[in-house]
Design a protein around this motif. Structure first.
Motif, PDB file in Angstrom:
ATOM      1  N   LEU A 135       0.926  -1.220   0.045  1.00 20.40           N
ATOM      2  CA  LEU A 135       0.076  -0.149   0.023  1.00 20.40           C
ATOM      3  C   LEU A 135       0.963   1.332   0.031  1.00 20.40           C
ATOM      4  CD1 LEU A 135      -2.973  -0.976   2.659  1.00 20.40           C
ATOM      5  CD2 LEU A 135      -2.626  -1.218   0.069  1.00 20.40           C
ATOM      6  N   ALA A 136       2.020   1.180  -0.554  1.00 19.43           N
ATOM      7  CA  ALA A 136       2.759   2.512  -0.738  1.00 19.43           C
ATOM      8  C   ALA A 136       1.999   3.384  -1.766  1.00 19.43           C
ATOM      9  CB  ALA A 136       4.128   2.065  -1.062  1.00 19.43           C
ATOM     10  N   ALA A 194      -8.150   4.250   4.257  1.00 19.74           N
ATOM     11  CA  ALA A 194      -9.220   3.539   3.740  1.00 19.74           C
ATOM     12  C   ALA A 194      -8.981   2.171   2.988  1.00 19.74           C
ATOM     13  CB  ALA A 194      -9.816   4.764   2.511  1.00 19.74           C
ATOM     14  N   LEU A 195      -7.956   2.184   2.317  1.00 22.90           N
ATOM     15  CA  LEU A 195      -7.483   0.715   1.708  1.00 22.90           C
ATOM     16  C   LEU A 195      -7.217  -0.010   2.857  1.00 22.90           C
ATOM     17  CD1 LEU A 195      -5.118   1.976  -1.062  1.00 22.90           C
ATOM     18  CD2 LEU A 195      -7.580   0.614  -1.154  1.00 22.90           C
ATOM     19  N   MET A 196      -6.588   0.195   4.108  1.00 21.25           N
ATOM     20  CA  MET A 196      -6.337  -0.754   4.945  1.00 21.25           C
ATOM     21  C   MET A 196      -7.766  -1.363   5.552  1.00 21.25           C
ATOM     22  SD  MET A 196      -3.178   0.340   7.596  1.00 21.25           S
ATOM     23  CE  MET A 196      -3.918   1.892   8.119  1.00 21.25           C
ATOM     24  N   ARG A 217      -0.879   1.095  -4.613  1.00 25.92           N
ATOM     25  CA  ARG A 217      -2.168   1.279  -4.371  1.00 25.92           C
ATOM     26  C   ARG A 217      -3.194   1.184  -5.608  1.00 25.92           C
ATOM     27  NH1 ARG A 217      -1.864   6.749  -0.277  1.00 25.92           N
ATOM     28  NH2 ARG A 217      -0.186   5.614   0.936  1.00 25.92           N
ATOM     29  N   TYR A 218      -2.348   1.527  -6.712  1.00 27.69           N
ATOM     30  CA  TYR A 218      -3.100   1.359  -8.117  1.00 27.69           C
ATOM     31  C   TYR A 218      -3.598  -0.187  -8.164  1.00 27.69           C
ATOM     32  CZ  TYR A 218      -1.532   5.895 -10.109  1.00 27.69           C
ATOM     33  OH  TYR A 218      -1.188   7.181 -10.366  1.00 27.69           O
ATOM     34  N   LEU A 267      -7.893  -8.505  -0.440  1.00 21.88           N
ATOM     35  CA  LEU A 267      -6.682  -7.694  -0.385  1.00 21.88           C
ATOM     36  C   LEU A 267      -5.885  -7.996   1.071  1.00 21.88           C
ATOM     37  CD1 LEU A 267      -4.745  -5.258  -1.123  1.00 21.88           C
ATOM     38  CD2 LEU A 267      -6.366  -3.571  -0.132  1.00 21.88           C
ATOM     39  N   GLU A 268      -4.883  -8.222   0.764  1.00 28.91           N
ATOM     40  CA  GLU A 268      -3.891  -8.438   2.249  1.00 28.91           C
ATOM     41  C   GLU A 268      -2.798  -7.349   2.109  1.00 28.91           C
ATOM     42  OE1 GLU A 268      -2.483 -12.410   2.931  1.00 28.91           O
ATOM     43  OE2 GLU A 268      -4.463 -13.373   2.720  1.00 28.91           O
ATOM     44  N   ALA A 269      -2.613  -6.834   3.401  1.00 29.80           N
ATOM     45  CA  ALA A 269      -1.689  -5.637   3.207  1.00 29.80           C
ATOM     46  C   ALA A 269      -0.516  -5.944   4.253  1.00 29.80           C
ATOM     47  CB  ALA A 269      -2.573  -4.420   3.734  1.00 29.80           C
TER      48      ALA A 269
END
Length: 219
Positions: free
Chosen positions: A58-59, A103-105, A64-65, A77-79
């Motif tokens: 998620l940098a 938000a992505l997390m 992120r794209y 999604l795994e981060a």
């Protein structure tokens, strides 16, 4: 009759941040990443996969794209993060970038942070690169062709992926080469029942290229 769940195909994402992604190419790059995830999904379905997950740190930029494109396709999604959330957010100067990250997390199935690396950038970035490389069945890489500058960089993670036995779908930023498939050395062990069919399907859709000399790493 016994019914078995179809396996999950895990795709890693690695690539440059905005400082190495010219603004003019960003919209087309987003489209390209989404299209390539679609191709990988089709290959995965043909190879026996029934579920899909993206691994992304998620940098800003490529990570992120890819995460946004995967979520849009209904993938998990795994981060894995290189540091604690608080330390990692210091990499994202703009408030909007931090908000996007959070938000992505929230949308991720799993977030793993590593506060033990907060004082050591090499350990943090190198560690998360090794983790993604070791856990994916195929890596999607946006790479400008330059040699690795340090642990966890794009070329480093691509090299780790090949050494671990997974192929790399390479999106070049130079415009001189098409999207190519880099295959691991024959001695690299396959790690999953999907691998043979997956590699065959990828080879049918992408031109196979030899790994450039810039992809060197201590493993």
């Amino acid at each position: 009759m016994h019914l078995f769940a179809r396996p999950e195909l895990r795709v890693g994402a690695v690539g440059h941040r905005f400082n190495q992604l010219p603004e003019a190419i960003r919209p087309s790059l987003q489209d390209t990443i989404g299209r390539l995830l679609g191709v990988i999904e089709l290959v995965g379905e043909d190879s026996g996969a029934g579920r899909f997950a993206l691994l992304s740190a998620l940098a800003e930029g490529t990570d992120r794209y890819a995460a946004q494109a995967a979520l849009a396709r209904g993938w998990a999604l795994e981060a894995p993060l290189p540091f604690s959330v608080k330390r990692y957010e210091k990499d994202f100067g703009e408030r909007a970038s931090k908000s996007e990250f959070r938000a992505l997390m929230k949308k991720a199935r799993k977030v793993s942070s590593h506060p033990e690396n907060d004082g050591d950038d090499d350990a943090g970035y190198g560690g998360v690169g090794r983790l993604i490389a070791s856990q994916c069945h195929v890596m999607l890489a946006v790479w400008n062709g330059a040699a690795a500058k340090g642990p966890g960089g794009t070329a480093h993670v691509m090299s780790l992926t090949l050494a671990a036995g997974a192929p790399v779908v390479w999106v070049s930023l130079t415009g001189r080469t098409p999207t190519n498939l880099l295959l691991p050395a024959k001695k690299a062990a396959r790690r999953h029942d999907l691998d043979k069919a997956l590699r065959r399907g990828l080879q049918e859709r992408f031109a196979v290229a030899g790994a450039p000399a810039e992809l060197t790493v201590d493993v």
